[in-house]
Design an enzyme around this catalytic site. Structure first.
Site, PDB file in Angstrom:
ATOM      1  N   CYS A   1      12.712 -32.938 -19.947  1.00 20.29           N
ATOM      2  CA  CYS A   1      11.396 -32.263 -18.798  1.00 20.29           C
ATOM      3  C   CYS A   1      10.057 -31.875 -19.458  1.00 20.29           C
ATOM      4  O   CYS A   1       9.387 -32.288 -19.029  1.00 20.29           O
ATOM      5  CB  CYS A   1      12.049 -31.375 -18.579  1.00 20.29           C
ATOM      6  SG  CYS A   1      13.397 -31.234 -17.909  1.00 20.29           S
TER       7      CYS A   1
ATOM      8  N   ASN B   1      14.152 -27.883 -10.185  1.00 20.04           N
ATOM      9  CA  ASN B   1      14.216 -28.549 -11.431  1.00 20.04           C
ATOM     10  C   ASN B   1      14.332 -30.411 -11.515  1.00 20.04           C
ATOM     11  O   ASN B   1      15.194 -30.728 -11.397  1.00 20.04           O
ATOM     12  CB  ASN B   1      14.937 -28.335 -12.391  1.00 20.04           C
ATOM     13  CG  ASN B   1      14.640 -28.584 -14.217  1.00 20.04           C
ATOM     14  OD1 ASN B   1      13.587 -29.466 -13.760  1.00 20.04           O
ATOM     15  ND2 ASN B   1      15.515 -27.936 -15.016  1.00 20.04           N
TER      16      ASN B   1
ATOM     17  N   HIS C   1       6.474 -25.968 -16.588  1.00 20.16           N
ATOM     18  CA  HIS C   1       7.664 -27.162 -15.847  1.00 20.16           C
ATOM     19  C   HIS C   1       8.638 -25.760 -15.413  1.00 20.16           C
ATOM     20  O   HIS C   1       8.274 -24.849 -15.863  1.00 20.16           O
ATOM     21  CB  HIS C   1       8.506 -27.333 -17.140  1.00 20.16           C
ATOM     22  CG  HIS C   1       9.832 -27.771 -16.333  1.00 20.16           C
ATOM     23  ND1 HIS C   1       9.680 -28.816 -15.931  1.00 20.16           N
ATOM     24  CD2 HIS C   1      11.300 -27.545 -17.161  1.00 20.16           C
ATOM     25  CE1 HIS C   1      11.182 -29.084 -15.536  1.00 20.16           C
ATOM     26  NE2 HIS C   1      12.176 -28.314 -16.277  1.00 20.16           N
TER      27      HIS C   1
HETATM   28  O1  UT7 Z   1      14.563 -28.313 -17.629  1.00 22.73           O
HETATM   29  C1  UT7 Z   1      15.072 -27.840 -18.944  1.00 22.73           C
HETATM   30  C2  UT7 Z   1      15.317 -26.322 -19.343  1.00 22.73           C
HETATM   31  N1  UT7 Z   1      16.795 -25.754 -18.691  1.00 22.73           N
HETATM   32  C3  UT7 Z   1      16.159 -24.647 -17.889  1.00 22.73           C
HETATM   33  O2  UT7 Z   1      15.650 -24.094 -18.415  1.00 22.73           O
HETATM   34  C4  UT7 Z   1      17.303 -23.783 -17.359  1.00 22.73           C
HETATM   35  C5  UT7 Z   1      17.377 -22.293 -18.528  1.00 22.73           C
HETATM   36  N2  UT7 Z   1      18.475 -21.864 -18.024  1.00 22.73           N
HETATM   37  C6  UT7 Z   1      18.634 -20.964 -16.420  1.00 22.73           C
HETATM   38  O3  UT7 Z   1      17.580 -21.456 -15.989  1.00 22.73           O
HETATM   39  C7  UT7 Z   1      19.570 -20.553 -16.755  1.00 22.73           C
HETATM   40  O4  UT7 Z   1      20.251 -19.652 -17.706  1.00 22.73           O
HETATM   41  C8  UT7 Z   1      20.764 -20.634 -15.532  1.00 22.73           C
HETATM   42  C9  UT7 Z   1      19.811 -20.270 -14.252  1.00 22.73           C
HETATM   43  C10 UT7 Z   1      21.572 -22.167 -15.451  1.00 22.73           C
HETATM   44  C11 UT7 Z   1      21.867 -20.068 -15.595  1.00 22.73           C
HETATM   45  O5  UT7 Z   1      21.511 -18.398 -14.856  1.00 22.73           O
HETATM   46  P1  UT7 Z   1      21.742 -17.135 -15.862  1.00 22.73           P
HETATM   47  O6  UT7 Z   1      21.601 -16.070 -14.934  1.00 22.73           O
HETATM   48  O7  UT7 Z   1      21.582 -17.337 -16.884  1.00 22.73           O
HETATM   49  O8  UT7 Z   1      23.232 -17.334 -15.319  1.00 22.73           O
HETATM   50  P2  UT7 Z   1      24.657 -17.172 -16.516  1.00 22.73           P
HETATM   51  O9  UT7 Z   1      24.951 -18.749 -17.083  1.00 22.73           O
HETATM   52  O10 UT7 Z   1      24.843 -16.127 -17.563  1.00 22.73           O
HETATM   53  O11 UT7 Z   1      25.780 -16.902 -15.650  1.00 22.73           O
HETATM   54  C12 UT7 Z   1      25.976 -15.504 -14.561  1.00 22.73           C
HETATM   55  C13 UT7 Z   1      26.679 -15.750 -13.511  1.00 22.73           C
HETATM   56  C14 UT7 Z   1      28.692 -15.842 -14.288  1.00 22.73           C
HETATM   57  O12 UT7 Z   1      29.957 -15.829 -13.862  1.00 22.73           O
HETATM   58  P3  UT7 Z   1      30.026 -14.410 -14.704  1.00 22.73           P
HETATM   59  O13 UT7 Z   1      30.883 -15.126 -16.439  1.00 22.73           O
HETATM   60  O14 UT7 Z   1      29.111 -13.289 -14.672  1.00 22.73           O
HETATM   61  O15 UT7 Z   1      31.233 -13.961 -14.016  1.00 22.73           O
HETATM   62  C15 UT7 Z   1      28.353 -17.703 -13.853  1.00 22.73           C
HETATM   63  O16 UT7 Z   1      29.513 -18.091 -13.832  1.00 22.73           O
HETATM   64  O17 UT7 Z   1      26.824 -16.498 -12.811  1.00 22.73           O
HETATM   65  C16 UT7 Z   1      27.843 -17.401 -12.500  1.00 22.73           C
HETATM   66  N3  UT7 Z   1      27.429 -18.382 -12.123  1.00 22.73           N
HETATM   67  C17 UT7 Z   1      27.027 -19.432 -10.194  1.00 22.73           C
HETATM   68  N4  UT7 Z   1      27.052 -18.085  -9.604  1.00 22.73           N
HETATM   69  C18 UT7 Z   1      26.862 -18.671  -8.394  1.00 22.73           C
HETATM   70  C19 UT7 Z   1      26.534 -19.643 -12.401  1.00 22.73           C
HETATM   71  N5  UT7 Z   1      26.459 -20.718 -12.083  1.00 22.73           N
HETATM   72  C20 UT7 Z   1      26.670 -20.060 -10.294  1.00 22.73           C
HETATM   73  C21 UT7 Z   1      26.556 -20.715  -9.323  1.00 22.73           C
HETATM   74  N6  UT7 Z   1      26.262 -19.887  -8.764  1.00 22.73           N
HETATM   75  N7  UT7 Z   1      25.491 -21.494  -9.123  1.00 22.73           N
END
Ligand code: UT7
Length: 323
Positions: free
Chosen positions: A113, A280, A250
């Site tokens: 990125c 993204n 970004h």
């Molecule tokens: O571009 C290069 C760099 N990349 C980034 O900067 C990305 C950085 N990370 C992020 O933006 C975030 O971590 C994400 C958007 C990828 C994820 O958000 P989060 O708030 O960190 O969610 P999480 O991974 O902690 O997941 C929370 C819950 C999980 O369920 P449980 O385990 O709490 O039951 C996931 O399974 O959300 C669930 N989940 C979803 N639910 C509905 C994960 N993806 C989805 C989804 N829809 N698409």
């Protein structure tokens, strides 16, 4: 002193738009989850026949028109991308050929990125040392082609596009300073396991062709690193946060952008946001956001801008410039 200055910008997005509602039909997700956790509402997705070089050419033509330069003027092409058309010839030579440009150096930089920030920094050195007089610098991706559309943790995040700028020498201030960094110890937090490397078969991951990301961990390092590199850029030039007119970050996640802006004490009104419309787009996100701000009239000549990005590797970088 000679500076390099952005004299034109352009962007191109593939026609097809996928909304969060479209994704609800493919994976177990909801518009509400995607909006609140990422800020993304829709993203553009390249068609089967769209290549990264096609997007580059379309964005480049717009930037060249804005800068009022022709193909004869271009004497350097640098492209930041993680999704080149081919492993070789490098994508900048493919763009060169499609545009009818001959002879000038043309190469790509792969820094995930942060690719555009790395490319812009490189082109700045060519201009300020007098090696080039008119550089075409592009950030472009068809990152959705690497996405596993059954993996809800990644497929809702990404989009495709290309952003381009034309850089020329100037006596008045343009790019003020560039700050790049990388730390390979984080390689396993965000990566795509398939490439040309001989380690793949050994590791038994040839079939595992999808983006792998530990989102939570990436999030934390991203916020800390982006805040750090922004501060580094300002301190290196004795510029206070209040002097910044625009932050152009970004566009990975609205929450990361909000946290970075908060650390800088910048209200969101001074941040160019495209994450809601583009998702993204990896290396394309910063130049496309810049072009959005320029074309809608918010970014004006003489204003102080901070561009910054963070991506797989990890890589990161910031460019402080007067537009
Ligand atoms: O571009 C290069 C760099 N990349 C980034 O900067 C990305 C950085 N990370 C992020 O933006 C975030 O971590 C994400 C958007 C990828 C994820 O958000 P989060 O708030 O960190 O969610 P999480 O991974 O902690 O997941 C929370 C819950 C999980 O369920 P449980 O385990 O709490 O039951 C996931 O399974 O959300 C669930 N989940 C979803 N639910 C509905 C994960 N993806 C989805 C989804 N829809 N698409």
């Amino acid at each position: 002193m000679t500076y390099s200055r952005i004299v034109g910008t352009g962007r191109h997005l593939p026609e097809r738009i996928m909304t969060n509602a479209d994704l609800e039909k493919i994976v177990e997700t909801s518009d509400e989850w995607i909006r609140t956790r990422t800020g993304v509402e829709r993203r553009h997705v390249a068609g089967e026949d769209d290549t990264t070089s096609d997007l580059c050419v379309a964005a480049a033509k717009k930037a060249m028109a804005a800068a009022q330069v022709s193909v004869e003027d271009i004497d350097l092409i640098v492209i930041g991308t993680t999704t080149p058309d081919l492993i070789f010839p490098n994508i900048a030579t493919l763009v060169q050929e499609k545009m009818g440009i001959h002879g000038c150096p043309a190469f790509s930089i792969e820094a995930a990125c942060t690719g555009f920030i790395y490319a812009l920094t490189t082109a700045d050195k060519f201009i300020t040392t007098g090696t080039s007089k008119c550089a075409l610098v592009i950030g472009a991706e068809v990152i959705t082609k690497l996405v596993d559309w059954s993996d809800r943790t990644t497929c809702v995040l990404f989009g495709d596009g290309a952003g381009a700028v034309i850089l020329q020498p100037a006596e008045e201030q343009g790019i003020i300073s560039c700050h790049l960094g990388a730390d390979g110890q984080y390689r396993d937090l965000l990566y795509y396991p398939v490439g040309a490397g001989s380690q793949l078969e050994k590791a038994g991951i040839v079939e595992e062709a999808k983006i792998l990301m530990k989102g939570n961990e990436v999030f934390k390092v991203a916020v800390k690193t982006l805040g750090g590199v922004a501060t580094e850029a300002l301190e290196a030039n004795g510029i206070s946060k209040d002097e910044l007119d625009w932050l152009i970050p970004h566009q990975a996640n609205l929450r990361i952008i909000q946290a970075t802006a908060k650390r800088l004490g910048m209200p969101l009104e001074k941040v160019i946001l495209t994450v809601q419309d583009h998702g993204n787009t990896s290396a394309a996100s910063v130049p496309m956001a810049l072009d959005v701000g320029v074309r809608d009239g918010r970014i004006k000549r003489g204003q102080l801008l901070l561009l910054e990005a963070f991506g797989g590797g990890f890589t990161w970088g910031a460019v402080l410039l007067r537009y």
